[in-house]
Design an enzyme around this catalytic site. Structure first.
Site, PDB file in Angstrom:
ATOM      1  N   LYS A 127      37.889  25.128 -28.131  1.00 27.27           N
ATOM      2  CA  LYS A 127      36.945  25.388 -29.140  1.00 27.27           C
ATOM      3  C   LYS A 127      36.806  23.720 -29.459  1.00 27.27           C
ATOM      4  CE  LYS A 127      38.301  29.557 -29.333  1.00 27.27           C
ATOM      5  NZ  LYS A 127      38.892  30.448 -28.407  1.00 27.27           N
ATOM      6  N   LYS A 162      36.667  31.325 -36.383  1.00 24.36           N
ATOM      7  CA  LYS A 162      37.273  31.641 -35.352  1.00 24.36           C
ATOM      8  C   LYS A 162      38.844  30.771 -35.469  1.00 24.36           C
ATOM      9  CE  LYS A 162      34.233  29.554 -31.986  1.00 24.36           C
ATOM     10  NZ  LYS A 162      33.406  29.723 -30.837  1.00 24.36           N
ATOM     11  N   ARG A 212      28.123  33.066 -20.138  1.00 24.10           N
ATOM     12  CA  ARG A 212      29.229  32.429 -19.331  1.00 24.10           C
ATOM     13  C   ARG A 212      28.652  31.705 -18.171  1.00 24.10           C
ATOM     14  NH1 ARG A 212      34.619  32.589 -18.689  1.00 24.10           N
ATOM     15  NH2 ARG A 212      34.384  32.481 -21.070  1.00 24.10           N
ATOM     16  N   ARG A 227      27.086  38.081 -21.633  1.00 26.71           N
ATOM     17  CA  ARG A 227      27.816  39.121 -22.301  1.00 26.71           C
ATOM     18  C   ARG A 227      27.424  39.640 -23.478  1.00 26.71           C
ATOM     19  NH1 ARG A 227      32.792  35.114 -22.139  1.00 26.71           N
ATOM     20  NH2 ARG A 227      31.160  34.119 -22.859  1.00 26.71           N
ATOM     21  N   ARG A 235      30.386  39.931 -31.293  1.00 29.55           N
ATOM     22  CA  ARG A 235      31.274  39.430 -29.979  1.00 29.55           C
ATOM     23  C   ARG A 235      30.575  40.002 -28.947  1.00 29.55           C
ATOM     24  NH1 ARG A 235      36.810  40.983 -31.786  1.00 29.55           N
ATOM     25  NH2 ARG A 235      35.714  42.928 -31.959  1.00 29.55           N
ATOM     26  N   ASP A 275      30.583  28.514 -22.573  1.00 25.85           N
ATOM     27  CA  ASP A 275      29.710  29.709 -23.312  1.00 25.85           C
ATOM     28  C   ASP A 275      28.748  29.188 -23.951  1.00 25.85           C
ATOM     29  OD1 ASP A 275      31.559  31.227 -22.424  1.00 25.85           O
ATOM     30  OD2 ASP A 275      32.833  31.427 -24.088  1.00 25.85           O
ATOM     31  N   GLU A 283      31.775  27.015 -26.462  1.00 30.56           N
ATOM     32  CA  GLU A 283      33.275  26.831 -26.091  1.00 30.56           C
ATOM     33  C   GLU A 283      33.170  26.406 -24.931  1.00 30.56           C
ATOM     34  OE1 GLU A 283      35.809  30.278 -26.439  1.00 30.56           O
ATOM     35  OE2 GLU A 283      35.238  30.704 -28.291  1.00 30.56           O
ATOM     36  N   ASN A 285      35.697  26.474 -21.607  1.00 30.18           N
ATOM     37  CA  ASN A 285      36.865  27.223 -21.210  1.00 30.18           C
ATOM     38  C   ASN A 285      37.550  26.562 -20.055  1.00 30.18           C
ATOM     39  OD1 ASN A 285      36.965  29.842 -23.097  1.00 30.18           O
ATOM     40  ND2 ASN A 285      34.920  29.665 -22.516  1.00 30.18           N
TER      41      ASN A 285
END
Length: 317
Positions: A127, A162, A212, A227, A235, A275, A283, A285
């Protein structure tokens, strides 16, 4: 070069979903390249006389959802038995996770290529790392202070809260300034002021999906997996019930990748999933990015082989 030996540090192989598991895709690709594939549980890494060792299991794989692997004996050896280690443990990013990165950092000193680089995984909170690229982000705040978070929510009205150590959409809240549960949400996420929490201005384009995007050695795969949230959800995470749809990268997506890619490559983060919602990075990842299997199936790609080709180039350099 002799046969390349690859060890994959991952969660229990018997529990994976072969249709979606990116680590499985990587192991299949390694087998296709005639590499020797070993499975390593995190608890099977250890230090003996200041040198990292592992008790690994040699495996063969089959793209079969019923029986996808077979074992062929254990190998208890110093870690430099391997040419490359893939670090593919899922969060939570707790102290046990950090200890594994310390051991893998020692493995790097013994000449083993670790992907992703152990220290960089440890340093790159998924994050917080977005804040290194403010040109790509919506207004955001990271704090453990209730009043500071409430002031941010009051200013931007519609906000995502979050935790910094979550995954799969867990404990993500969409809040507004008039939310009657606002105090208790902040108290829960911050553990009454003891834990940092991220706030990001809500991005309405989440309705079109949380994209993604995979990067290999700083270069973007040309398709993203959007997504899309289910009805009544904000979400898009597949683990939270979202649906998936592949799509080509937009010009803005490619621009974001150009902003972050060189930094990721320089840090030894060879395989990363960023993301993007709408036009904004949300984000980065680095622990165990997924979506290889879905993008391969939809667009006829072979992302895992592309990744291993980069790794092989590094090994032979």
């Amino acid at each position: 070069m002799n046969v390349i030996k690859i060890g994959v540090v991952m969660d229990p192989i018997e529990n994976i979903n072969t249709k979606k598991d990116s680590s499985f895709a990587m192991m299949l690709a390694a087998q296709k390249k005639n590499w020797e594939v070993h499975y390593i549980r995190p608890q099977d890494l250890y230090i003996y006389n200041s040198k990292v060792h592992s008790c690994s299991t040699k495996i063969s794989l089959e793209d079969n959802p019923v029986k996808w692997y077979q074992t062929h004996g254990e190998q208890d050896s110093a870690i430099d038995f391997f040419d490359v280690i893939l670090m593919r443990l899922d969060p939570p990013f707790n102290m046990d996770y950090i200890y594994v990165t310390y051991l893998l950092e020692l493995a790097e000193k013994d000449g083993v290529l670790v992907a992703n680089k152990a220290a960089s995984i440890r340093d790159a909170n998924e994050k917080l790392s977005t804040t290194l690229f403010p040109q790509c982000c919506v207004p955001n705040l990271v704090s453990s202070q209730k009043e500071r978070l409430k002031a941010f929510i009051q200013k931007h009205n519609d906000v995502i809260l979050k935790p910094l150590d979550g995954m799969g959409g867990a404990s993500i809240f969409r809040v507004r300034s008039d939310d009657p549960n606002l105090n208790v949400i902040i108290e829960t996420l911050t553990d009454n002021g003891h834990k940092m929490t991220m706030a990001q201005q809500f991005i309405p384009e989440i309705k079109q999906g949380d994209k993604r995007i995979l990067l290999i050695d700083g270069e973007a795969v040309p398709f993203a997996l959007a997504r899309i949230p289910g009805k009544g959800e904000t979400r898009g995470n597949l683990a939270a019930g979202g649906s998936a749809k592949g799509q080509p990268l937009t010009d803005r997506d490619r621009w974001i990748c150009e902003q972050v890619g060189p930094s990721l490559k320089a840090k030894g983060l060879i395989f990363v999933g960023i993301d993007v919602i709408g036009d904004y990075l949300t984000e980065i990842n680095v622990t165990s990015p997924t979506c290889i299997r879905e993008l391969d199936a939809e667009f006829g790609l072979d992302i895992a082989t592309d990744l291993l080709n980069v790794i092989e180039t590094r090994l032979t350099a």
